[in-house]
Design a protein around this motif. Sequence first.
Motif, mmCIF file in Angstrom:
data_model
loop_
_atom_site.group_PDB
_atom_site.id
_atom_site.type_symbol
_atom_site.label_atom_id
_atom_site.label_comp_id
_atom_site.label_asym_id
_atom_site.label_seq_id
_atom_site.Cartn_x
_atom_site.Cartn_y
_atom_site.Cartn_z
ATOM 1 N N GLY A 136 -5.452 2.089 17.331
ATOM 2 C CA GLY A 136 -4.266 1.050 17.262
ATOM 3 C C GLY A 136 -4.396 -0.004 16.281
ATOM 4 N N SER A 137 -5.045 0.390 14.874
ATOM 5 C CA SER A 137 -5.414 -0.317 13.905
ATOM 6 C C SER A 137 -5.910 0.274 12.594
ATOM 7 C CB SER A 137 -6.016 -1.615 14.259
ATOM 8 O OG SER A 137 -6.569 -2.098 13.133
ATOM 9 N N PHE A 138 -5.143 -0.145 11.493
ATOM 10 C CA PHE A 138 -5.782 0.496 10.336
ATOM 11 C C PHE A 138 -6.996 -0.196 9.797
ATOM 12 C CE2 PHE A 138 -1.048 1.572 9.840
ATOM 13 C CZ PHE A 138 -1.142 2.799 9.647
ATOM 14 N N LEU A 147 -5.146 2.819 4.753
ATOM 15 C CA LEU A 147 -4.125 3.122 3.699
ATOM 16 C C LEU A 147 -4.415 2.618 2.618
ATOM 17 C CD1 LEU A 147 -0.997 1.942 6.005
ATOM 18 C CD2 LEU A 147 -1.684 4.247 5.321
ATOM 19 N N PHE A 148 -5.221 1.510 2.426
ATOM 20 C CA PHE A 148 -5.778 1.149 0.993
ATOM 21 C C PHE A 148 -6.490 2.153 0.374
ATOM 22 C CE2 PHE A 148 -8.732 -0.988 -1.923
ATOM 23 C CZ PHE A 148 -7.789 -1.727 -2.592
ATOM 24 N N ILE A 152 1.919 2.018 -3.414
ATOM 25 C CA ILE A 152 0.982 2.758 -4.127
ATOM 26 C C ILE A 152 0.986 4.461 -3.868
ATOM 27 C CG2 ILE A 152 -1.376 2.968 -5.053
ATOM 28 C CD1 ILE A 152 -1.608 0.118 -4.549
ATOM 29 N N ILE A 153 0.929 4.449 -2.555
ATOM 30 C CA ILE A 153 0.472 6.105 -2.036
ATOM 31 C C ILE A 153 1.894 6.843 -2.330
ATOM 32 C CG2 ILE A 153 0.418 7.395 0.099
ATOM 33 C CD1 ILE A 153 -1.264 5.285 1.649
ATOM 34 N N VAL A 203 0.993 -1.185 0.134
ATOM 35 C CA VAL A 203 -0.049 -0.130 0.177
ATOM 36 C C VAL A 203 0.921 1.191 0.143
ATOM 37 C CG1 VAL A 203 -1.800 1.264 1.148
ATOM 38 C CG2 VAL A 203 -1.767 -1.091 1.029
ATOM 39 N N PRO A 258 0.928 -4.127 9.635
ATOM 40 C CA PRO A 258 1.726 -2.863 9.893
ATOM 41 C C PRO A 258 2.286 -2.698 11.230
ATOM 42 C CG PRO A 258 -0.816 -2.737 9.517
ATOM 43 C CD PRO A 258 -0.405 -3.966 9.299
ATOM 44 N N ARG A 259 1.740 -3.602 12.247
ATOM 45 C CA ARG A 259 2.368 -3.488 13.748
ATOM 46 C C ARG A 259 3.672 -4.019 13.734
ATOM 47 N NH1 ARG A 259 -0.717 -2.980 18.277
ATOM 48 N NH2 ARG A 259 -2.461 -3.241 17.205
ATOM 49 N N SER A 261 -6.134 -5.503 6.834
ATOM 50 C CA SER A 261 -5.456 -4.980 7.973
ATOM 51 C C SER A 261 -5.001 -3.676 7.575
ATOM 52 C CB SER A 261 -4.393 -5.940 8.343
ATOM 53 O OG SER A 261 -3.344 -6.167 7.287
ATOM 54 N N VAL A 262 -4.778 -3.244 6.262
ATOM 55 C CA VAL A 262 -4.222 -1.925 5.956
ATOM 56 C C VAL A 262 -5.346 -1.056 5.527
ATOM 57 C CG1 VAL A 262 -1.930 -2.685 5.989
ATOM 58 C CG2 VAL A 262 -3.348 -2.936 3.945
ATOM 59 N N LEU A 273 -6.645 5.502 1.141
ATOM 60 C CA LEU A 273 -5.589 6.741 0.763
ATOM 61 C C LEU A 273 -4.827 6.346 -0.570
ATOM 62 C CD1 LEU A 273 -4.114 7.632 4.143
ATOM 63 C CD2 LEU A 273 -5.826 8.759 2.914
ATOM 64 N N ALA A 274 -4.581 5.069 -0.914
ATOM 65 C CA ALA A 274 -3.805 4.758 -2.071
ATOM 66 C C ALA A 274 -4.855 5.053 -3.236
ATOM 67 C CB ALA A 274 -3.310 3.413 -1.851
#
Lengths: 169, 315
Positions: free
Chosen positions: B165-167, B110-111, A56-57, A53, A126-127, B106-107, B113-114
């Motif tokens: 605490g998580s995306f 961010l996905f 891409i960003i 990800v 990510p963690r 899990s992201v 945003l991408a």
Amino acid sequence: MTVLFYLAGAVALLAAGLAVSRRNAFHALLYVVVSLLAAAVVFLTLGAPFAAVLEIIVYAGAIIVLFVFVVMMLNLGPEAAPRQHGLLSPATWIGPGVLAAVLLAELVVVITTAGGDAVAGDAVGPREVSHALFGPYVLAVELASFLLLAGLVGAAYLGSGSRTTGGEG
Amino acid sequence: MTGLLAPLADVALVLGLVLTMAAFLIWYERRLLALWQDRYGPNRVGPFGLLQVVADVIKIFFKEDWVPPFADRTVFVLAPMVIMVAVLMSFAVVPISPEIVVADSSVGVLFILAMSSMTVYASVLGGWASNNKYALLGGLRAAAQMVSYEVFMGISLMGVVVLAGSFRLGDIVEAQSGLWNCVPQFLGMLVFAVAGVAETKRVPFDLPEAEAELVAGYHTEYSGMKFGMFFVGEYLGVTLISALIVLLYFGGWRGPWLPPVVWFLLKTLAVIAVFFLLRASLPRPRFDQLMAYGWKVLLPLALLNLLVTGLVVLS
């Protein structure tokens, strides 16, 4: 997953090749974007969604947009294509080609000797990435941020312009 | 068999819901604008004028779909597809209720945003491929505006991510079981909402298509269904940003008595109405004002929000 990996890898390679060989600068940039998106899928199949990800960003979404912006500002359309005619003569590409071939050979040797399946199993979230980045690799992260800060200050100085001419800035 | 069918059913449900919603929004916006401007709006076709959109879609399908001879044909055709694909992909990670989500990644944040950074290409490609000076100017403006506003759109969200605490969007909604994020993350919410308006190129930040100076900006040369895709893409973007504001700051599907899906839709429609109210009330700034406002006001605010949130969480 393995099929997806090879498919995305093939797309990335093909797009990268086309990006080099296109005469129209805008089309070449579009192939770079495709290549980066395919690389993101490769990361994903290797179990690194976070890296995928971010790829891409940062690359496709920000850096290449800036390249596209410059190409648009200079208006390098189809009219500019003939100017690139002599750029792909053998004299220019043989040197980098040999170097790239050496790198490719090294990569093949590393992969074949390491053995095992190319597509890893576990996904790294990510963690885990953050723990690694701000744990053992914190020095590298800070050094990279130094470099970026230096670039930022330099760009701000160059962009301010009016300083040398004694303007109000 | 059910293991394969269940995700497909989710995909069909989400796509159907989102596309219907985007079409319905055109009617919703026209009626709301009419209400605020003291007139009726479309009220002739079907009950309350609801079928006006259907009539418009039929009309646009039968319009001549013209590619100008001076345009870069491939890129010209590709551009409107990019916006549709990118925005619809984002909805894959949006949980409409605890059960209905296509890919609970899990992201997830961010996905999105991408994918939203991919929508820049639609305007830029459209503007460049049209080979028209107004379209080119619109494309340039879109590139500068969206790349700038993307930066603090991401930073303003990070406060919410720190709190949860998580995306993962599902986790973020779960983390709001006590207090909705709109209270502790008020500043972040304001910055995100402004950045969202700029990302979807809505009034007052519609400079890439400012009709008073650039004809229609990057989609000047587009007609028929290709224009329709840009148009629907914009409404899909509004839906996405509103859904995100609801998920990140207003507790997503949470609410008493009614089922989760209904709460989610009601909240999203309320946020969309605020978007439309902005259009009805605010004038368009100059382009330099837009950039200065972004970098000199919103970016420091977003950083401050992240800093304070980090301090509070760590202390």
